[in-house]
Design an enzyme around this catalytic site. Structure first.
Site, short mmCIF file in Angstrom:
data_model
loop_
_atom_site.label_atom_id
_atom_site.label_comp_id
_atom_site.label_asym_id
_atom_site.label_seq_id
_atom_site.Cartn_x
_atom_site.Cartn_y
_atom_site.Cartn_z
N HIS A 19 0.84 -1.20 0.00
CA HIS A 19 0.00 0.00 0.00
C HIS A 19 0.88 1.25 0.00
O HIS A 19 0.68 2.17 -0.80
CB HIS A 19 -0.91 -0.04 1.23
CG HIS A 19 -1.73 1.19 1.44
ND1 HIS A 19 -3.09 1.22 1.30
CD2 HIS A 19 -1.39 2.46 1.80
CE1 HIS A 19 -3.55 2.44 1.55
NE2 HIS A 19 -2.53 3.21 1.87
N GLU A 20 1.85 1.27 0.89
CA GLU A 20 2.72 2.44 0.98
C GLU A 20 3.52 2.64 -0.29
O GLU A 20 3.68 3.76 -0.78
CB GLU A 20 3.66 2.29 2.17
CG GLU A 20 2.95 2.30 3.51
CD GLU A 20 2.13 3.56 3.71
OE1 GLU A 20 2.52 4.62 3.17
OE2 GLU A 20 1.10 3.49 4.38
N HIS A 34 -6.89 7.86 -1.43
CA HIS A 34 -7.47 6.54 -1.17
C HIS A 34 -8.83 6.42 -1.82
O HIS A 34 -9.52 7.41 -1.99
CB HIS A 34 -7.64 6.32 0.34
CG HIS A 34 -6.34 6.33 1.07
ND1 HIS A 34 -5.93 7.37 1.84
CD2 HIS A 34 -5.35 5.41 1.11
CE1 HIS A 34 -4.73 7.11 2.34
NE2 HIS A 34 -4.35 5.92 1.90
N HIS A 54 1.54 4.28 -2.98
CA HIS A 54 1.50 5.74 -2.84
C HIS A 54 2.78 6.33 -3.41
O HIS A 54 2.74 7.27 -4.20
CB HIS A 54 1.42 6.14 -1.36
CG HIS A 54 0.05 6.04 -0.77
ND1 HIS A 54 -1.08 6.52 -1.39
CD2 HIS A 54 -0.37 5.55 0.42
CE1 HIS A 54 -2.14 6.32 -0.61
NE2 HIS A 54 -1.73 5.73 0.50
#
Ligand SMILES: *[C@@H]1O[C@H](CO)[C@@H](O)[C@H](O)[C@H]1NC(C)=O
Ligand SMILES: *[C@@H]1O[C@H](CO)[C@@H](O)[C@H](O)[C@H]1NC(C)=O
Ligand SMILES: *[C@@H]1O[C@H](CO)[C@@H](O)[C@H](O)[C@H]1NC(C)=O
Ligand SMILES: *[C@@H]1O[C@H](CO)[C@@H](O)[C@H](O)[C@H]1NC(C)=O
Length: 719
Positions: free
Chosen positions: A239-240, A318, A243
């Site tokens: 997820h990070e 998100h 980004h």
């Protein structure tokens, strides 16, 4: 960028947007030391995409070999680095870029190293550094130090003439398209937001604005916490990294549109419109692939929908959780098991224009699948139009059916409610959540790696209303609410499966239907479109063995009744009569009602009941009981009064069927066979009924208990 991941308490904010804003972003610069050195810039090179090469560094060293983990702190480091390695490998299988040619060399921030520049436009070294910042200690990204070897050099320039080199250009990093700096610390952000596991940001972009360097910070205190598994950390890291690689509110407006195709880079330009607000003020990401992908997911192809973004201040990095629950790019994390690398997120990477995407790496997102254009709106989630949402506050099943859940909301759901996993012990697939061996298990639950959550009201005891009222009228049975319970399941083919309750045989589950389970009162609901959605599971799960121990044997006992001639019974009357016959049979057996299940009577007066020793039933084995019953029935028929009429059992019409060894053995009990049985039973010493009015029902023997307790080894084998 970072995010926040919080487990269980889905209330934390994702820190990505806030963190990203604090980063001073650098772009490539031509070397000021060697003005002709354009070749070592991170220019996009050959246009043939190759898997994205992420090189990760921890405290200046490449993250490669496994760490030797001893001591808590080191164990945390090695867990983080293991997650980084796995996440970057996974990304290689998902994203591809035109590979960077030559070494990747990052820029320095002149505002950091330089205190003053030459200000006269007429001098040759105009705007070059005239005074160094004495406090300069090098470059960092989110506090992670960037080694000088990865950076361009810098110099001090006199008013005229050649520079005095302070630090030459580093060699850069070969075979890299993205440099990731890993930091493990208890930062002030970790301190302020204790639920944050990690956060990340990009620090440098290439000429097409694709991020080429970034950092991930792990909050050290979570790395040693047993509440996060390795897979959890990998998902958080993915997820990070997403980004940092471009899924970021501040980068959406830099996404590229390449109308001539991915490889014709010279025709790419910055996208004109990336987000808009719909008529309700909801912020949407409107690029073509994400819109198409969402429409396909909701089953409304042909409509061009934007994908709603979670509103988190001025920027949104998100997906809206009401719509895309379970996607890796929603703002809250609730465990790797419940998180998917979904096709809509991959479509976003395609829309960025920087990456070629391997769509076969996407994982199916169950939430909202085929649920229509109105799905996930604040206005529709409370009206029962979709069973992904719930109302009230009961105990049900999380939509993936891996967990039991409470119907509840959180700030991201804006008042909509869904079954969220319980704070602890909700996983049906964890054996350790089950009851201890030997404990009462009235609902027949099984916790096992192949168990799933089912809505059911199964009980080995009759509901109190029936128990209390067998002789008089049956009062209206209140619709009992169904509750989330854990039972074993086994896929037989795509979208077809069987269930098994403690002590029961495997029963086919018809998706969308309520079914009965032999040995239990109540019903079990078979969810549709949630379980066994792929063919894959089918093979993997065949092993929980179906073999039943003696305790599990299921008999079907059929008895013909003789009654007044011409006596016709309606459905309701037959049910009452079946109940009455059963009651007499239970009295005769001298045992509890818990051995007898699903009594019924046909129009030609054949009474049928299933015999199975339910968990918690005290008394002899079901085999002993049925043999004894057969003998007493021969000796003395049952007499049942129903209304004005009286009925008698006819021994000649007795039929017993058993499911022993899964193949049905039919025993038609003739008088001759019965005599044989009598002798057999006699030699076993179970003729007590002849001396007593009822069967002797002794306490279970220790041996019996043992059989019960080790059912795991005889009945269900670990897969
Ligand atoms: C694409 O993804 C699939 C599934 O994860 C994987 O098997 C395959 O190797 C990937 N292809 C590439 C080129 O990485
Ligand atoms: C780029 O666009 C121009 C003008 O539309 C077109 O002539 C050219 O063929 C395109 N280049 C590629 C590689 O497709
Ligand atoms: C789980 O919750 C129960 C109460 O609901 C509590 O007693 C128990 O300690 C909890 N277990 C853990 C591991 O948190
Ligand atoms: C189980 O639920 C069904 C449907 O709500 C209801 O008809 C039935 O009476 C319940 N049975 C028990 C044993 O509670």
């Amino acid at each position: 960028m970072l995010l926040l991941f919080l487990l269980e308490v889905a209330t934390s904010r994702c820190l990505h947007d806030e963190t990203q804003r604090s980063v001073s972003l650098l772009r490539p610069s031509f070397s000021k030391l060697h003005p002709d050195s354009r070749s070592s810039l991170p220019l996009p090179g050959s246009h043939d995409p190759r898997p994205l090469r992420i090189q990760a560094y921890y405290e200046g060293d490449p993250v490669s070999a496994a760490w030797d983990a001893s001591g808590d702190g080191l164990r945390g480091v090695s867990r983080a680095l293991a997650a980084v390695r796995e996440a970057t490998q996974r990304i290689q299988g998902v994203l591809a870029v035109p590979p960077v040619q030559g070494p990747l060399l990052l820029s320095r921030d002149s505002a950091q190293y330089c205190h003053a520049v030459w200000g006269d436009p007429d001098t040759p070294n105009y705007h070059r550094c005239s005074l160094l910042n004495p406090g300069y200690t090098g470059e960092s990204c989110l506090g992670a130090k960037v080694p000088d070897a990865h950076l361009r050099g810098y110099a001090l320039w006199p008013e005229q003439g050649p520079p005095q080199v302070v630090q030459p250009d580093g060699p850069g990093v070969q075979n890299a398209d993205f440099l990731l700096y890993v930091r493990i610390a208890h930062t002030s952000k970790c301190h302020q937001e204790p639920s944050v596991i990690a956060y990340a940001a990009y620090c440098q972009l290439d000429l097409e604005d694709r991020p080429v360097a970034g950092a991930i910070v792990y909050c050290a205190q979570h790395l040693t916490s047993p509440s996060f598994s390795h897979n959890d950390l990998v998902m958080v890291t993915l997820h990070e990294l997403f980004h940092a690689l471009g899924f970021s509110g501040q980068l959406f407006k830099k996404w590229q549109d390449c109308p001539s195709g991915f490889s014709a880079r010279e025709n790419c330009s910055t996208r004109q419109q990336v987000t808009r607000r719909d008529k309700w003020g909801q912020l949407l990401l409107t690029t073509p692939n994400v819109s198409h992908s969402l429409a396909k997911h909701l089953g409304v192809s042909g409509v061009s929908l934007g994908v709603p973004l979670e509103e988190e201040g001025p920027l949104s990095s998100h997906w809206e959780a009401r719509l895309l629950q379970g996607s890796i790019m929603t703002a809250t994390f609730d465990g790797a098991q419940r998180t998917r690398l979904d096709p809509i997120t991959l479509a976003a990477f395609k829309d960025s224009g920087w990456y070629q995407v391997n769509h076969s790496a996407s994982e199916e997102l169950l939430w909202g699948q085929g649920a229509g254009i109105e799905f996930g709106l604040v206005t529709t989630c409370g009206n029962d139009s979709s069973d992904f949402f719930c109302t009230g506050s009961g105990l049900g099943c999380h939509y993936l059916h891996l967990d039991k859940g409470n119907c509840s909301s959180d700030p991201m759901l804006e008042g909509c409610r869904m079954y969220k996993p319980l704070a602890n012990g909700s996983e049906c697939w964890k054996k350790e959540n089950g009851l201890p061996d030997g404990a009462e298990n009235p609902h027949g639950e099984i916790y096992h790696s192949q168990s799933r959550c089912f809505l059911a009201n199964l009980s080995s005891q009759p509901p109190p209303e029936i128990k209390a009222s067998h002789s008089s009228q049956i009062p209206h049975v209140k619709e009992a609410e169904l509750t989330g319970r854990c039972y074993l399941h086994q896929c037989t083919q795509k979208e077809a499966y069987m269930v098994r309750v403690d002590g029961s045989p495997w029963v086919p589950c018809l998706p969308g239907k309520h079914i009965k389970i032999p040995g239990y009162f109540g019903l079990l609901y078979c969810p549709q479109g949630r379980l066994c959605q792929t063919n894959e599971g089918t093979k993997a799960v065949t092993s929980p063995s179906v073999s039943l121990s003696t305790q599990d044997l299921l008999f079907q006992l059929s008895l013909g009744l003789a009654g007044p001639s011409g006596y016709l019974l309606g459905k309701g009357q037959r049910e009452e009569l079946a109940e009455a016959v059963l009651q007499v049979l239970v009295n005769r057996s001298g045992t509890g009602r818990c051995y007898f299940h699903s009594p019924s009577i046909t129009t030609d007066l054949v009474f049928t009941v299933h015999m199975l020793k339910s968990p918690g039933c005290q008394g002899p084995s079901v085999t002993v009981l049925y043999r004894t019953l057969i003998l007493t029935l021969q000796e003395k028929p049952l007499e049942v009064y129903h209304g004005e009429a009286s009925f008698t059992t006819e021994y000649s019409k007795l039929l017993v069927t058993s499911n022993r060894n899964s193949s049905m053995t039919r025993l038609f009990v003739s008088v001759g066979l019965c005599l044989l049985l009598l002798i057999l039973v006699g030699t076993l010493g179970i003729v007590a009924y002849q001396k007593q009015a009822t069967l002797r029902v002794g306490p279970s023997t220790p041996h019996h208990h043992q059989t019960h307790g080790t059912r795991g080894s005889t009945g269900i084998r670990e897969v």
